[in-house]
Design a protein around this motif. Structure first.
Motif, PDB file in Angstrom:
ATOM      1  N   LEU A   1       0.830  -1.207   0.000  1.00 16.99           N
ATOM      2  CA  LEU A   1       0.000   0.000   0.000  1.00 16.99           C
ATOM      3  C   LEU A   1       0.866   1.258   0.000  1.00 16.99           C
ATOM      4  N   GLY A   2       1.952   1.238   0.752  1.00 15.92           N
ATOM      5  CA  GLY A   2       2.865   2.381   0.772  1.00 15.92           C
ATOM      6  C   GLY A   2       3.508   2.621  -0.580  1.00 15.92           C
ATOM      7  N   ILE A   3       3.938   1.544  -1.220  1.00 16.19           N
ATOM      8  CA  ILE A   3       4.520   1.662  -2.565  1.00 16.19           C
ATOM      9  C   ILE A   3       3.468   2.191  -3.538  1.00 16.19           C
ATOM     10  N   GLY A   4       2.276   1.641  -3.457  1.00 17.99           N
ATOM     11  CA  GLY A   4       1.202   2.070  -4.358  1.00 17.99           C
ATOM     12  C   GLY A   4       0.888   3.544  -4.221  1.00 17.99           C
ATOM     13  N   ARG A   5       0.798   4.028  -2.992  1.00 18.33           N
ATOM     14  CA  ARG A   5       0.524   5.453  -2.782  1.00 18.33           C
ATOM     15  C   ARG A   5       1.607   6.317  -3.420  1.00 18.33           C
TER      16      ARG A   5
ATOM     17  N   ARG B   1       0.941   8.562  -6.791  1.00 16.42           N
ATOM     18  CA  ARG B   1       1.077  10.014  -6.629  1.00 16.42           C
ATOM     19  C   ARG B   1       2.056  10.559  -7.677  1.00 16.42           C
ATOM     20  N   ALA B   2       3.169   9.852  -7.870  1.00 17.37           N
ATOM     21  CA  ALA B   2       4.153  10.273  -8.876  1.00 17.37           C
ATOM     22  C   ALA B   2       3.576  10.149 -10.288  1.00 17.37           C
ATOM     23  N   LEU B   3       2.881   9.046 -10.564  1.00 16.97           N
ATOM     24  CA  LEU B   3       2.269   8.869 -11.882  1.00 16.97           C
ATOM     25  C   LEU B   3       1.286   9.989 -12.173  1.00 16.97           C
ATOM     26  N   ASN B   4       0.415  10.290 -11.219  1.00 17.97           N
ATOM     27  CA  ASN B   4      -0.580  11.335 -11.442  1.00 17.97           C
ATOM     28  C   ASN B   4       0.067  12.697 -11.651  1.00 17.97           C
ATOM     29  N   ALA B   5       1.181  12.972 -10.983  1.00 18.10           N
ATOM     30  CA  ALA B   5       1.899  14.239 -11.204  1.00 18.10           C
ATOM     31  C   ALA B   5       2.454  14.281 -12.629  1.00 18.10           C
ATOM     32  N   CYS B   6       3.051  13.182 -13.073  1.00 15.34           N
ATOM     33  CA  CYS B   6       3.566  13.112 -14.452  1.00 15.34           C
ATOM     34  C   CYS B   6       2.428  13.242 -15.454  1.00 15.34           C
TER      35      CYS B   6
ATOM     36  N   ALA C   1     -11.052  13.085 -12.443  1.00 14.39           N
ATOM     37  CA  ALA C   1     -11.950  12.296 -11.591  1.00 14.39           C
ATOM     38  C   ALA C   1     -11.148  11.387 -10.660  1.00 14.39           C
ATOM     39  N   GLN C   2     -10.098  10.777 -11.192  1.00 11.05           N
ATOM     40  CA  GLN C   2      -9.266   9.916 -10.366  1.00 11.05           C
ATOM     41  C   GLN C   2      -8.608  10.687  -9.232  1.00 11.05           C
ATOM     42  N   VAL C   3      -7.995  11.804  -9.585  1.00  9.16           N
ATOM     43  CA  VAL C   3      -7.221  12.564  -8.598  1.00  9.16           C
ATOM     44  C   VAL C   3      -8.122  13.265  -7.583  1.00  9.16           C
ATOM     45  N   LEU C   4      -9.211  13.840  -8.039  1.00 17.61           N
ATOM     46  CA  LEU C   4     -10.047  14.648  -7.156  1.00 17.61           C
ATOM     47  C   LEU C   4     -11.119  13.858  -6.409  1.00 17.61           C
ATOM     48  N   ALA C   5     -11.607  12.777  -7.002  1.00 16.74           N
ATOM     49  CA  ALA C   5     -12.722  12.047  -6.386  1.00 16.74           C
ATOM     50  C   ALA C   5     -12.349  10.654  -5.895  1.00 16.74           C
ATOM     51  N   VAL C   6     -11.585   9.917  -6.671  1.00 20.42           N
ATOM     52  CA  VAL C   6     -11.355   8.507  -6.329  1.00 20.42           C
ATOM     53  C   VAL C   6     -10.141   8.321  -5.419  1.00 20.42           C
ATOM     54  N   ARG C   7      -9.030   8.967  -5.735  1.00 20.67           N
ATOM     55  CA  ARG C   7      -7.824   8.768  -4.914  1.00 20.67           C
ATOM     56  C   ARG C   7      -8.018   9.139  -3.457  1.00 20.67           C
TER      57      ARG C   7
ATOM     58  N   LEU D   1      -9.579   6.170  -1.967  1.00 25.03           N
ATOM     59  CA  LEU D   1      -8.606   5.076  -1.861  1.00 25.03           C
ATOM     60  C   LEU D   1      -7.653   5.296  -0.690  1.00 25.03           C
ATOM     61  N   THR D   2      -7.286   6.535  -0.457  1.00 26.67           N
ATOM     62  CA  THR D   2      -6.416   6.850   0.683  1.00 26.67           C
ATOM     63  C   THR D   2      -7.132   6.541   1.991  1.00 26.67           C
ATOM     64  N   GLN D   3      -8.393   6.927   2.097  1.00 25.95           N
ATOM     65  CA  GLN D   3      -9.170   6.598   3.295  1.00 25.95           C
ATOM     66  C   GLN D   3      -9.250   5.089   3.491  1.00 25.95           C
ATOM     67  N   ARG D   4      -9.483   4.390   2.418  1.00 27.09           N
ATOM     68  CA  ARG D   4      -9.591   2.931   2.472  1.00 27.09           C
ATOM     69  C   ARG D   4      -8.275   2.310   2.917  1.00 27.09           C
ATOM     70  N   SER D   5      -7.164   2.737   2.337  1.00 24.81           N
ATOM     71  CA  SER D   5      -5.878   2.153   2.720  1.00 24.81           C
ATOM     72  C   SER D   5      -5.519   2.524   4.154  1.00 24.81           C
ATOM     73  N   ASP D   6      -5.899   3.725   4.600  1.00 27.65           N
ATOM     74  CA  ASP D   6      -5.689   4.093   6.005  1.00 27.65           C
ATOM     75  C   ASP D   6      -6.445   3.133   6.923  1.00 27.65           C
ATOM     76  N   ALA D   7      -7.691   2.817   6.561  1.00 27.27           N
ATOM     77  CA  ALA D   7      -8.501   1.905   7.367  1.00 27.27           C
ATOM     78  C   ALA D   7      -7.911   0.501   7.377  1.00 27.27           C
ATOM     79  N   VAL D   8      -7.447   0.051   6.227  1.00 27.50           N
ATOM     80  CA  VAL D   8      -6.841  -1.279   6.153  1.00 27.50           C
ATOM     81  C   VAL D   8      -5.578  -1.326   7.016  1.00 27.50           C
TER      82      VAL D   8
END
Length: 143
Positions: free
Chosen positions: A42-46, A50-55, A89-95, A98-105
Motif C-alpha cells: 500500500l505504501g509503494i502504491g501510494r 502520486r508520482a504517476l498522477n503528477a507526471c 476524476a481519479q485525482v479529485l474524487a477517487v484517490r 482510496l487513501t481513506q480505504r488504505s488508512d482503514a486497512v
C-alpha cells in the motif's frame, strides 16, 4: 505533420505507456513479490500513483497546449478531453477515497474487513483514459 501534432502525439503515447506500465503491470505484480506485505504494498502504491498522477498532469498540460497551438482533428481534442476528465476524476474524487480505504486497512479497523469497490472505479477510469489516449494519439498523428 506539424510540430504541434508531433509533440501532442509523442506526449499522448508517453502518457499511455506510463499508465499501461504502472496500472496494468506494476500495480498488480507488486503484491506477488516475495516479502511485500500489505502495508509495504500500500505504501509503494501510494507513492507510485502520486508520482504517476503528477507526471500525467504535466503531460496533460503539454498535450492540451500542443493541441491548442496546432489545429487538431476534432476527434483528437475530444479524446484528449476524455482522458483529462478521467484523470481529474481519479485525482479529485477517487484517490482520496482510496487513501481513506488504505488508512482503514492499515489501521486494521472494522472498515478493513469490508470489500471495497473503489479500486474498480479507479480501474474503470484507467480504461477510459487508455482508450482516450490511444484514440487521441492516433488522431493527432494522422491528422
Amino acid at each position: 505533420m506539424s510540430a504541434a501534432a508531433a509533440v501532442a502525439g509523442a506526449a499522448l503515447f508517453l502518457w499511455l505507456g506510463m499508465v499501461a506500465a504502472i496500472s496494468f503491470l506494476e500495480a498488480p505484480l507488486k503484491f506477488r513479490a516475495p516479502g511485500v506485505t500489505l502495508p509495504i504494498g500500500l505504501g509503494i502504491g501510494r507513492l507510485v500513483f502520486r508520482a504517476l498522477n503528477a507526471c500525467e498532469a504535466v503531460l496533460a498540460v503539454v498535450v492540451v497546449t500542443a493541441l491548442v497551438l496546432g489545429s487538431p482533428p476534432p476527434v483528437a481534442a475530444v479524446a484528449t478531453g476524455l482522458a483529462v476528465v478521467a484523470l481529474l476524476a481519479q485525482v479529485l474524487a477517487v484517490r482520496p477515497r482510496l487513501t481513506q480505504r488504505s488508512d482503514a486497512v492499515l489501521a486494521g479497523g472494522a472498515e478493513a474487513e469490508k470489500r471495497s469497490r473503489v479500486h474498480f472505479v479507479y480501474l474503470g477510469l484507467e480504461l477510459v483514459k487508455v482508450v482516450g489516449l490511444l484514440v487521441a494519439g492516433i488522431a493527432a498523428l494522422a491528422g
